[in-house]
Scaffold this motif. Structure first.
Motif, mmCIF file in Angstrom:
data_model
loop_
_atom_site.group_PDB
_atom_site.id
_atom_site.type_symbol
_atom_site.label_atom_id
_atom_site.label_comp_id
_atom_site.label_asym_id
_atom_site.label_seq_id
_atom_site.Cartn_x
_atom_site.Cartn_y
_atom_site.Cartn_z
ATOM 1 N N MET A 108 -61.468 -21.930 -3.039
ATOM 2 C CA MET A 108 -62.450 -21.467 -2.061
ATOM 3 C C MET A 108 -62.884 -22.568 -1.106
ATOM 4 O O MET A 108 -63.283 -22.285 0.026
ATOM 5 N N ILE A 109 -62.803 -23.818 -1.519
ATOM 6 C CA ILE A 109 -63.121 -24.921 -0.614
ATOM 7 C C ILE A 109 -62.237 -24.839 0.631
ATOM 8 O O ILE A 109 -62.712 -24.934 1.759
ATOM 9 N N GLY A 110 -60.944 -24.634 0.412
ATOM 10 C CA GLY A 110 -60.015 -24.523 1.543
ATOM 11 C C GLY A 110 -60.148 -23.222 2.296
ATOM 12 O O GLY A 110 -60.058 -23.176 3.519
ATOM 13 N N ARG A 111 -60.374 -22.131 1.566
ATOM 14 C CA ARG A 111 -60.469 -20.812 2.206
ATOM 15 C C ARG A 111 -61.694 -20.716 3.101
ATOM 16 O O ARG A 111 -61.639 -20.194 4.209
ATOM 17 N N VAL A 112 -62.815 -21.231 2.613
ATOM 18 C CA VAL A 112 -64.061 -21.172 3.381
ATOM 19 C C VAL A 112 -63.955 -22.011 4.646
ATOM 20 O O VAL A 112 -64.513 -21.642 5.674
ATOM 21 N N ALA A 113 -63.235 -23.118 4.585
ATOM 22 C CA ALA A 113 -63.103 -23.959 5.769
ATOM 23 C C ALA A 113 -62.257 -23.295 6.852
ATOM 24 O O ALA A 113 -62.394 -23.611 8.019
ATOM 25 N N THR A 114 -61.404 -22.360 6.466
ATOM 26 C CA THR A 114 -60.459 -21.752 7.403
ATOM 27 C C THR A 114 -60.907 -20.388 7.912
ATOM 28 O O THR A 114 -60.855 -20.120 9.108
ATOM 29 N N PHE A 115 -61.298 -19.520 7.004
ATOM 30 C CA PHE A 115 -61.566 -18.122 7.350
ATOM 31 C C PHE A 115 -63.060 -17.844 7.489
ATOM 32 O O PHE A 115 -63.863 -18.450 6.792
ATOM 33 N N PRO A 116 -63.431 -16.891 8.360
ATOM 34 C CA PRO A 116 -64.840 -16.506 8.462
ATOM 35 C C PRO A 116 -65.261 -15.733 7.212
ATOM 36 O O PRO A 116 -64.447 -15.437 6.348
ATOM 37 N N GLY A 117 -66.522 -15.368 7.141
ATOM 38 C CA GLY A 117 -67.066 -14.681 5.979
ATOM 39 C C GLY A 117 -66.624 -13.257 5.831
ATOM 40 O O GLY A 117 -65.446 -12.948 5.905
ATOM 41 N N ASN A 118 -67.562 -12.342 5.699
ATOM 42 C CA ASN A 118 -67.263 -10.922 5.472
ATOM 43 C C ASN A 118 -66.426 -10.336 6.601
ATOM 44 O O ASN A 118 -66.594 -10.675 7.758
ATOM 45 N N GLY A 119 -65.526 -9.451 6.227
ATOM 46 C CA GLY A 119 -64.743 -8.739 7.220
ATOM 47 C C GLY A 119 -63.514 -9.470 7.698
ATOM 48 O O GLY A 119 -63.071 -9.264 8.814
ATOM 49 N N VAL A 120 -62.973 -10.345 6.854
ATOM 50 C CA VAL A 120 -61.765 -11.097 7.255
ATOM 51 C C VAL A 120 -60.610 -10.132 7.451
ATOM 52 O O VAL A 120 -60.337 -9.270 6.692
#
Length: 159
Positions: free
Chosen positions: A147-159
């Motif tokens: 999630m460290i990498g995912r959060v840095a790349t993708f926006p929050g809800n509604g990806v």
């Protein structure tokens, strides 16, 4: 500053259609998760596992320290940085809350590593009982690292 950015933003090329380890931290923690079944089943920790655990600490602390330096310098995660038109450098909409979420997952990962150390040393619970919990804690650690990498790349809800 550019060297710090390169160290902090290191990513692995996707080897599978579903990337299980987008960053070196996720790969190292995934291997630690798989390896943790040995000590859990044998109820003993061998030297090689401890070496890999120390490598995991280094793999997490190096980007964490560079990230703190970059954050003090005013930089934020790419998903929270607007490069124009309300979009991040990856082409997704900007989500400023992801910056704090990124830090939260780093904190969870560091706490997980500390708990692993305490389970191995038998300080939280009896040594043999604590080793049985290793796969659970290392799975949580892997989830945080992912999630460290995912959060840095993708926006929050509604990806």
């Amino acid at each position: 500053m550019d060297i710090l950015k390169q160290i902090h933003n290191l990513q692995l090329p996707p080897l599978l259609p579903l990337p299980l380890w987008p960053t070196p931290i996720a790969l190292v923690t995934f291997i630690l998760f798989l390896w943790s079944f040995g000590p859990a089943l044998k109820t003993e920790v061998r030297f090689a596992f401890l070496v890999w655990l120390r490598l995991t600490w280094a793999a997490l602390l190096i980007p964490a320290v560079t990230g703190v330096i970059l954050a003090v310098g005013g930089l934020r995660v790419p998903s929270a940085t607007d490069v124009g038109g309300g979009l991040s450098k990856y082409g997704f909409r900007v989500d400023p809350q992801r910056d704090l979420e990124h830090l939260m997952y780093v904190a969870f990962a560091l706490v997980s590593l500390y708990v692993i150390e305490m389970l191995i040393k038998g300080r939280l619970v009896e040594h043999r009982v604590g080793l049985k919990f290793l796969p659970v804690v290392t799975l949580f650690l892997y989830g945080c690292a992912y999630m460290i990498g995912r959060v840095a790349t993708f926006p929050g809800n509604g990806v």
